[in-house]
Design a protein around this motif. Structure first.
Motif, PDB file in Angstrom:
ATOM      1  N   THR A   1       0.848  -1.200   0.000  1.00  0.00           N
ATOM      2  CA  THR A   1       0.000   0.000   0.000  1.00  0.00           C
ATOM      3  C   THR A   1       0.884   1.251   0.000  1.00  0.00           C
ATOM      4  N   ALA A   2       1.966   1.201   0.781  1.00  0.00           N
ATOM      5  CA  ALA A   2       2.896   2.343   0.807  1.00  0.00           C
ATOM      6  C   ALA A   2       3.519   2.557  -0.581  1.00  0.00           C
ATOM      7  N   SER A   3       3.897   1.462  -1.241  1.00  0.00           N
ATOM      8  CA  SER A   3       4.489   1.579  -2.586  1.00  0.00           C
ATOM      9  C   SER A   3       3.516   2.247  -3.545  1.00  0.00           C
ATOM     10  N   PHE A   4       2.258   1.835  -3.463  1.00  0.00           N
ATOM     11  CA  PHE A   4       1.253   2.445  -4.341  1.00  0.00           C
ATOM     12  C   PHE A   4       1.151   3.954  -4.064  1.00  0.00           C
ATOM     13  N   LEU A   5       1.154   4.317  -2.791  1.00  0.00           N
ATOM     14  CA  LEU A   5       1.035   5.748  -2.447  1.00  0.00           C
ATOM     15  C   LEU A   5       2.231   6.547  -2.955  1.00  0.00           C
ATOM     16  N   MET A   6       3.374   5.891  -3.124  1.00  0.00           N
ATOM     17  CA  MET A   6       4.572   6.575  -3.629  1.00  0.00           C
ATOM     18  C   MET A   6       4.507   6.791  -5.142  1.00  0.00           C
ATOM     19  N   SER A   7       3.639   6.058  -5.815  1.00  0.00           N
ATOM     20  CA  SER A   7       3.638   6.070  -7.277  1.00  0.00           C
ATOM     21  C   SER A   7       2.925   7.311  -7.825  1.00  0.00           C
ATOM     22  N   PRO A   8       3.222   7.662  -9.087  1.00  0.00           N
ATOM     23  CA  PRO A   8       2.540   8.808  -9.704  1.00  0.00           C
ATOM     24  C   PRO A   8       1.022   8.613  -9.753  1.00  0.00           C
ATOM     25  N   SER A   9       0.579   7.365  -9.836  1.00  0.00           N
ATOM     26  CA  SER A   9      -0.877   7.107  -9.910  1.00  0.00           C
ATOM     27  C   SER A   9      -1.602   7.565  -8.655  1.00  0.00           C
ATOM     28  N   ALA A  10      -0.854   7.750  -7.559  1.00  0.00           N
ATOM     29  CA  ALA A  10      -1.499   8.121  -6.284  1.00  0.00           C
ATOM     30  C   ALA A  10      -1.333   9.609  -5.972  1.00  0.00           C
ATOM     31  N   ARG A  11      -0.970  10.397  -6.989  1.00  0.00           N
ATOM     32  CA  ARG A  11      -0.678  11.818  -6.693  1.00  0.00           C
ATOM     33  C   ARG A  11      -1.905  12.595  -6.236  1.00  0.00           C
ATOM     34  N   ASN A  12      -3.102  12.073  -6.552  1.00  0.00           N
ATOM     35  CA  ASN A  12      -4.322  12.759  -6.098  1.00  0.00           C
ATOM     36  C   ASN A  12      -4.946  12.122  -4.864  1.00  0.00           C
ATOM     37  N   ILE A  13      -4.240  11.199  -4.281  1.00  0.00           N
ATOM     38  CA  ILE A  13      -4.734  10.605  -3.021  1.00  0.00           C
ATOM     39  C   ILE A  13      -3.995  11.295  -1.893  1.00  0.00           C
ATOM     40  N   THR A  14      -4.662  12.155  -1.185  1.00  0.00           N
ATOM     41  CA  THR A  14      -4.003  12.873  -0.082  1.00  0.00           C
ATOM     42  C   THR A  14      -5.011  13.213   1.014  1.00  0.00           C
ATOM     43  N   GLY A  15      -4.518  13.194   2.229  1.00  0.00           N
ATOM     44  CA  GLY A  15      -5.394  13.445   3.388  1.00  0.00           C
ATOM     45  C   GLY A  15      -6.312  12.277   3.663  1.00  0.00           C
ATOM     46  N   GLN A  16      -5.944  11.105   3.112  1.00  0.00           N
ATOM     47  CA  GLN A  16      -6.852   9.956   3.188  1.00  0.00           C
ATOM     48  C   GLN A  16      -6.415   8.930   4.235  1.00  0.00           C
ATOM     49  N   THR A  17      -7.354   8.080   4.531  1.00  0.00           N
ATOM     50  CA  THR A  17      -7.151   7.028   5.517  1.00  0.00           C
ATOM     51  C   THR A  17      -7.248   5.700   4.776  1.00  0.00           C
ATOM     52  N   MET A  18      -6.137   4.972   4.711  1.00  0.00           N
ATOM     53  CA  MET A  18      -6.131   3.684   3.995  1.00  0.00           C
ATOM     54  C   MET A  18      -6.355   2.588   5.033  1.00  0.00           C
ATOM     55  N   VAL A  19      -7.518   2.006   5.007  1.00  0.00           N
ATOM     56  CA  VAL A  19      -7.920   1.110   6.092  1.00  0.00           C
ATOM     57  C   VAL A  19      -7.733  -0.353   5.682  1.00  0.00           C
ATOM     58  N   LEU A  20      -6.824  -1.031   6.392  1.00  0.00           N
ATOM     59  CA  LEU A  20      -6.597  -2.465   6.143  1.00  0.00           C
ATOM     60  C   LEU A  20      -7.065  -3.193   7.402  1.00  0.00           C
ATOM     61  N   ASP A  21      -8.365  -3.399   7.496  1.00  0.00           N
ATOM     62  CA  ASP A  21      -8.922  -3.845   8.781  1.00  0.00           C
ATOM     63  C   ASP A  21      -9.727  -5.137   8.694  1.00  0.00           C
ATOM     64  N   GLY A  22      -9.619  -5.841   7.558  1.00  0.00           N
ATOM     65  CA  GLY A  22     -10.357  -7.107   7.441  1.00  0.00           C
ATOM     66  C   GLY A  22     -11.859  -6.937   7.655  1.00  0.00           C
ATOM     67  N   GLY A  23     -12.366  -5.742   7.377  1.00  0.00           N
ATOM     68  CA  GLY A  23     -13.801  -5.501   7.482  1.00  0.00           C
ATOM     69  C   GLY A  23     -14.280  -5.030   8.854  1.00  0.00           C
ATOM     70  N   TRP A  24     -13.347  -4.775   9.760  1.00  0.00           N
ATOM     71  CA  TRP A  24     -13.683  -4.372  11.143  1.00  0.00           C
ATOM     72  C   TRP A  24     -14.694  -3.225  11.164  1.00  0.00           C
ATOM     73  N   THR A  25     -14.404  -2.160  10.364  1.00  0.00           N
ATOM     74  CA  THR A  25     -15.253  -0.963  10.422  1.00  0.00           C
ATOM     75  C   THR A  25     -16.446  -1.033   9.469  1.00  0.00           C
ATOM     76  N   ALA A  26     -16.651  -2.212   8.832  1.00  0.00           N
ATOM     77  CA  ALA A  26     -17.821  -2.345   7.954  1.00  0.00           C
ATOM     78  C   ALA A  26     -19.082  -2.618   8.768  1.00  0.00           C
ATOM     79  N   ARG A  27     -18.907  -2.981  10.024  1.00  0.00           N
ATOM     80  CA  ARG A  27     -20.079  -3.309  10.851  1.00  0.00           C
ATOM     81  C   ARG A  27     -20.917  -2.062  11.121  1.00  0.00           C
TER      82      ARG A  27
END
Ligand code: NAD
Length: 255
Positions: free
Chosen positions: A229-255
């Motif tokens: 996920t960090a590698s993706f955020l470093m890439s040019p494709s992620a230049r418009n992703i900012t101020g975001q929360t990348m949640v890797l929680d196995g669905g914890w917060t989907a409840r």
């Protein structure tokens, strides 16, 4: 992807070390920054066979003077990617929580990332590229009992990131926060023991009944998932992703 200089706080252990390894495999230069200088040096030796390169630096992320001096200490290495990962945990009901411990958790996991951002942002601006990746937690989004300082620090990190995203909108700098559920690292292993004592459970019960219970997927998050996920955020494709929360929680917060 271009070869980047990646500065990882708490890089000598657990998630930081795992991300360092992944970044080196991709050919980047990794600076392993840790309060434990010996462990940081050992990590550099351990990773030396990989494709990229690595160096170690001793720093206490809470020490404003040490952090401010980092750009000079690093010399020719301009930091392209800052990974604010250093962290500790303390598990205690609020009535018994030592005040200095509460302050220390906030200093390491909230004030530290702000100091490091201050230190490295000017050079990122100058080169019009920068990626700040905070290691938050599922506890940036939800709470668990007996973790008041940790939960407060990790929630605060999201507010900090959103603010800096607004302040860096004029250039190719982004800031985002990875929010994993539990990852099997020394930090968590120590917590299993502490939670067992606090809740009067066996260690196995802490894993199944407390840690993995709220996760529909019922599995620890791996360091590789965070590194990718960090590698993706470093890439040019992620230049418009900012101020975001990348949640890797196995669905914890989907409840
Ligand atoms: P860890 O204990 O394995 O590693 C933490 C590292 O931070 C250590 O090398 C330690 O020496 C370093 N450190 C501590 N205080 C420091 C300071 N003042 N200055 C510089 N370095 C310092 O822990 P981990 O599990 O790899 O945790 C890394 C980050 O991931 C933390 O921010 C933690 O909150 C977060 N996190 C962990 C999990 C998990 O389940 N392990 C889940 C969510 C978030």
């Amino acid at each position: 992807m271009n070869r980047r200089t990646v500065f990882i706080t708490g890089g000598a252990s657990g998630i930081g070390l795992g991300i360092a390894e992944a970044m080196m495999k991709q050919g980047h230069h990794v600076i392993i920054a840790d309060i434990n200088e010996q462990a940081a040096k050992e990590a550099v030796i351990k990773l030396a066979h990989l494709e990229g390169s690595a160096s170690a630096v001793a720093v206490d992320v809470c020490d404003a003077q040490q952090v401010a001096a980092l750009p000079e200490v690093l010399g020719k290495h301009t930091v392209d990617v800052l990974i604010n990962n250093a962290g500790i945990q303390h598990v205690s009901r609020i009535e018994d929580f030592p005040a200095d411990k509460w302050q220390q958790l906030i200093n390491i996991m909230l004030v530290g990332p702000a100091l490091l951002t201050q230190a490295f942002l000017p050079a990122m601006r100058e080169q019009n590229y920068g990626r700040i990746i905070n290691v938050g937690s599922i506890h940036s989004l939800v709470a668990s009992p007996y973790k008041s300082a940790y939960v407060a620090a990790k929630h605060g990190l999201l507010g900090f990131s959103k603010t800096i995203a607004l302040e860096t909108g004029d250039c190719d700098i982004t800031i985002n926060t990875l929010c994993p559920a539990y990852v099997k690292t020394p930090l968590v292993e120590q917590q299993v023991a502490a939670q067992a004592k606090e809740n009067n459970l066996t260690e196995e019960e802490v894993i199944t009944k407390i840690m993995l219970e709220p996760m529909p997927k019922k599995q620890f998050v791996s360091v590789e998932e965070l590194a990718d996920t960090a590698s993706f955020l470093m890439s040019p494709s992620a230049r418009n992703i900012t101020g975001q929360t990348m949640v890797l929680d196995g669905g914890w917060t989907a409840r």
